[in-house]
Design a protein around this motif. Structure first.
Motif, PDB file in Angstrom:
ATOM      1  N   VAL A 111       0.834  -1.203   0.000  1.00  0.00           N
ATOM      2  CA  VAL A 111       0.000   0.000   0.000  1.00  0.00           C
ATOM      3  C   VAL A 111       0.871   1.257   0.000  1.00  0.00           C
ATOM      4  O   VAL A 111       0.607   2.221  -0.722  1.00  0.00           O
ATOM      5  N   ALA A 112       1.942   1.240   0.806  1.00  0.00           N
ATOM      6  CA  ALA A 112       2.842   2.391   0.853  1.00  0.00           C
ATOM      7  C   ALA A 112       3.523   2.609  -0.487  1.00  0.00           C
ATOM      8  O   ALA A 112       3.712   3.749  -0.933  1.00  0.00           O
ATOM      9  N   THR A 113       3.894   1.511  -1.149  1.00  0.00           N
ATOM     10  CA  THR A 113       4.585   1.604  -2.435  1.00  0.00           C
ATOM     11  C   THR A 113       3.693   2.195  -3.516  1.00  0.00           C
ATOM     12  O   THR A 113       4.124   3.027  -4.313  1.00  0.00           O
ATOM     13  N   GLU A 114       2.433   1.773  -3.551  1.00  0.00           N
ATOM     14  CA  GLU A 114       1.535   2.271  -4.594  1.00  0.00           C
ATOM     15  C   GLU A 114       0.981   3.653  -4.265  1.00  0.00           C
ATOM     16  O   GLU A 114       0.365   4.293  -5.114  1.00  0.00           O
ATOM     17  N   THR A 115       1.209   4.130  -3.042  1.00  0.00           N
ATOM     18  CA  THR A 115       0.750   5.460  -2.650  1.00  0.00           C
ATOM     19  C   THR A 115       1.904   6.434  -2.802  1.00  0.00           C
ATOM     20  O   THR A 115       2.737   6.575  -1.918  1.00  0.00           O
ATOM     21  N   SER A 116       1.979   7.089  -3.934  1.00  0.00           N
ATOM     22  CA  SER A 116       3.047   8.051  -4.166  1.00  0.00           C
ATOM     23  C   SER A 116       2.664   9.396  -3.552  1.00  0.00           C
ATOM     24  O   SER A 116       1.541   9.600  -3.081  1.00  0.00           O
ATOM     25  N   MET A 163       7.237  -4.193  -9.691  1.00  0.00           N
ATOM     26  CA  MET A 163       7.465  -3.485  -8.434  1.00  0.00           C
ATOM     27  C   MET A 163       6.420  -3.853  -7.384  1.00  0.00           C
ATOM     28  O   MET A 163       6.731  -4.014  -6.196  1.00  0.00           O
ATOM     29  N   LEU A 164       5.157  -4.007  -7.810  1.00  0.00           N
ATOM     30  CA  LEU A 164       4.094  -4.325  -6.869  1.00  0.00           C
ATOM     31  C   LEU A 164       3.940  -5.828  -6.669  1.00  0.00           C
ATOM     32  O   LEU A 164       3.721  -6.290  -5.550  1.00  0.00           O
ATOM     33  N   SER A 169       8.926   5.662  -0.278  1.00  0.00           N
ATOM     34  CA  SER A 169       8.523   4.254  -0.343  1.00  0.00           C
ATOM     35  C   SER A 169       8.396   3.807  -1.798  1.00  0.00           C
ATOM     36  O   SER A 169       8.797   2.700  -2.161  1.00  0.00           O
ATOM     37  N   THR A 170       7.859   4.687  -2.656  1.00  0.00           N
ATOM     38  CA  THR A 170       7.760   4.363  -4.078  1.00  0.00           C
ATOM     39  C   THR A 170       9.136   4.330  -4.731  1.00  0.00           C
ATOM     40  O   THR A 170       9.457   3.415  -5.495  1.00  0.00           O
ATOM     41  N   LEU A 171       9.968   5.311  -4.419  1.00  0.00           N
ATOM     42  CA  LEU A 171      11.300   5.401  -5.024  1.00  0.00           C
ATOM     43  C   LEU A 171      12.167   4.203  -4.668  1.00  0.00           C
ATOM     44  O   LEU A 171      12.810   3.593  -5.535  1.00  0.00           O
ATOM     45  N   SER A 172      12.201   3.833  -3.386  1.00  0.00           N
ATOM     46  CA  SER A 172      13.044   2.715  -2.961  1.00  0.00           C
ATOM     47  C   SER A 172      12.585   1.411  -3.603  1.00  0.00           C
ATOM     48  O   SER A 172      13.409   0.577  -4.017  1.00  0.00           O
ATOM     49  N   SER A 173      11.281   1.238  -3.719  1.00  0.00           N
ATOM     50  CA  SER A 173      10.748   0.028  -4.353  1.00  0.00           C
ATOM     51  C   SER A 173      11.086  -0.011  -5.835  1.00  0.00           C
ATOM     52  O   SER A 173      11.379  -1.076  -6.396  1.00  0.00           O
ATOM     53  N   THR A 174      11.049   1.141  -6.490  1.00  0.00           N
ATOM     54  CA  THR A 174      11.409   1.210  -7.899  1.00  0.00           C
ATOM     55  C   THR A 174      12.870   0.827  -8.106  1.00  0.00           C
ATOM     56  O   THR A 174      13.210   0.070  -9.027  1.00  0.00           O
TER      57      THR A 174
END
Length: 477
Positions: A49-54, A261-262, A341-346
């Motif tokens: 959820v944190a990753t998809e919430t930019s 990524m997700l 959270s989005t950047l690190s996952s990317t």
């Protein structure tokens, strides 16, 4: 203002701690990219959820209810439908083999060419889209630094903020690997959710009106509309109930069924049942998260009643102008949390796809690849600063919509892989079909101004049609 800076420094220190705390046992690929599948599914759910919430979600969702109503929740209902389809139809296939990258599943069915092609499209989409998200995330920090009276231009302050944000994220992503990223995501989820509830509470306090009175006022203004049943023959029908549900479902199937990524967070759990809990549970959580930020937008409409405000900037302006110190620092940290959270996952997922789908793990370690893509994302995020305003707007719009053009054909690839029939063409020609489907979707979307909720189904249909036409042709021959 100095207390706001201290809050941000403390936040960065906390992030560094997580990165270095989980830095051990990350030498092997399965450790660095999946944390040996040892992380509990609840943490992976919150990380997803944190990753998809930019930061765009954090700052832009309130603008939808500020200038309109709650019809965006139709898309969220579609998200839940789509995730359920992925959980029941696609996910069992991902757990049936021993793959680390979900694109390896495509390679096992159709060969290396489609595997590398879909990986390349994912890479380009992420570098463009998430680079721009990183740029947008730096703007509130620039506002904060400008408010402190620093003698620099807003562009330079933005670059300083962008550099700081990137360095911190790159370090903990490279050092800590997937395990550090997940637990940092969990921390960041709690931070930005706290920020959302705090903003909601502050608005209620500043409005100083009973909740029931506020609800009545919004109802009178037509702000509580949710389901749109009226189809407009010549208007924008993105939120027409049928289109919204179908579009939302396809968006979620594409993002949570084909986007590495997700999907990485789902296949990092120990078994299929846990993965299904992550997917469906995240859909429920995202729905209520959207509801929270839409409520903020409604209250902002009441707060700024009679004033001319740019909807896309209204929440940022409220944060910078109305939130007292040091709570301003907490809300800025919340914006940072949604971005980082989005950047690190990317960074981690780009490193993974090039390690496994392109075979770069033969020459480079996971940390080296992560460092390379972290720097590449930082460079891409600087591009808008060097463009004139017209081109910057175009780039931003491209970065935000590019996934709609690529997800439809991507879903078709995975559904074809899930089916039992073999391809009627070579893997190379299938890759050409895939790229052609994307280009045709772009042409149709721009040429006919198609509602964004229909772009993904159109791309899906084009890719399936090309394969079926080739199948009929080869049968005749």
């Amino acid at each position: 203002m100095i207390w706001d800076v201290f809050v941000l420094i403390f936040y960065f220190i906390l992030v560094f701690y997580f990165g270095f705390h989980f830095a051990k046992n990350n030498e092997k690929e399965e450790d660095f990219y999946l944390a040996k599948k040892e992380i509990h599914w609840i943490f992976l759910l919150l990380s997803l959820v944190a990753t998809e919430t930019s930061s765009l979600t954090f700052l832009s969702i309130p603008s939808l209810s500020f200038k309109g109503d709650y019809r965006f929740l139709e898309i969220a209902f579609g998200y839940l439908i789509g995730r359920t389809i992925v959980a029941l139809y696609l996910l069992p296939s991902y757990f049936s083999g021993n793959t680390i990258s979900v694109y390896e599943y495509v390679g096992n069915r159709f060969g290396k060419s489609p595997q590398k092609t879909i990986s390349l499209v994912f890479t380009i989409s992420r570098l463009l889209g998430d680079g721009i998200r990183l740029y947008v995330s730096s703007l509130p920090i620039a506002f904060l630094l400008e408010r402190m009276g620093l003698p620099f231009s807003q562009e330079l302050l933005g670059m300083i903020a962008l550099t700081t944000l990137s360095i911190v994220t790159i370090i903990y992503s490279v050092v800590g690997g997937f395990r550090a990223i997940v637990f940092t995501d969990v921390l960041q989820w709690f931070i930005y959710i706290f920020g959302g509830f705090f903003a909601l509470g502050l608005l209620l306090y500043k409005l100083n009106i009973p909740i029931l009175e506020g609800i009545s006022n919004l109802q009178t203004l037509g702000k509580w509309n949710l389901f749109i049943f009226d189809y407009l023959p010549s208007g924008d029908n993105s939120y027409f109930i049928v289109f919204a549900l179908i579009g939302g479902a396809f968006i979620s199937i594409g993002s949570h069924g084909t986007d590495l990524m997700l999907v990485q967070r789902v296949i990092a759990t120990k078994n299929l049942i846990s993965g299904q809990k992550i997917l469906i549970g995240s859909g429920v959580l995202v729905f209520f998260q959207f509801l929270l930020f839409l409520l903020i937008g409604s209250l902002l409409y009441l707060f700024y009643a009679g004033q001319t405000m740019a909807p896309d900037k209204v929440f940022s302006q409220f944060i910078v102008n109305e939130v007292p110190s040091p709570l301003l620092g907490i809300l800025v940290a919340a914006i940072l949390a949604s971005a980082m959270s989005t950047l690190s996952s990317t960074i981690n997922s780009l490193s993974l796809t090039w390690a496994r789908d392109w075979g770069m793990d033969k020459w480079f370690s996971p940390r080296t690849l992560s460092l390379f893509f972290g720097v590449t994302l930082f460079v891409s995020s600087l591009i808008p600063y060097f463009l004139i305003q017209t081109w910057e707007k175009g780039l931003l719009e491209m970065g935000l919509t590019i996934f709609s053009y690529t997800l439809g054909p991507s879903i078709a690839v995975f559904f074809l892989a899930r089916g039992k029939a073999d391809l009627p063409v070579s893997g190379l020609l299938f890759s050409i079909f895939f790229l052609t489907s994307i280009l045709l979707t772009v042409a149709i979307g721009l040429g006919f101004k198609i509602s964004f909720t229909l772009l993904i189904p159109i791309g899906f249909g084009i890719q399936i049609s090309l394969v079926q036409i080739s199948r009929i042709r080869f049968k005749k021959n």
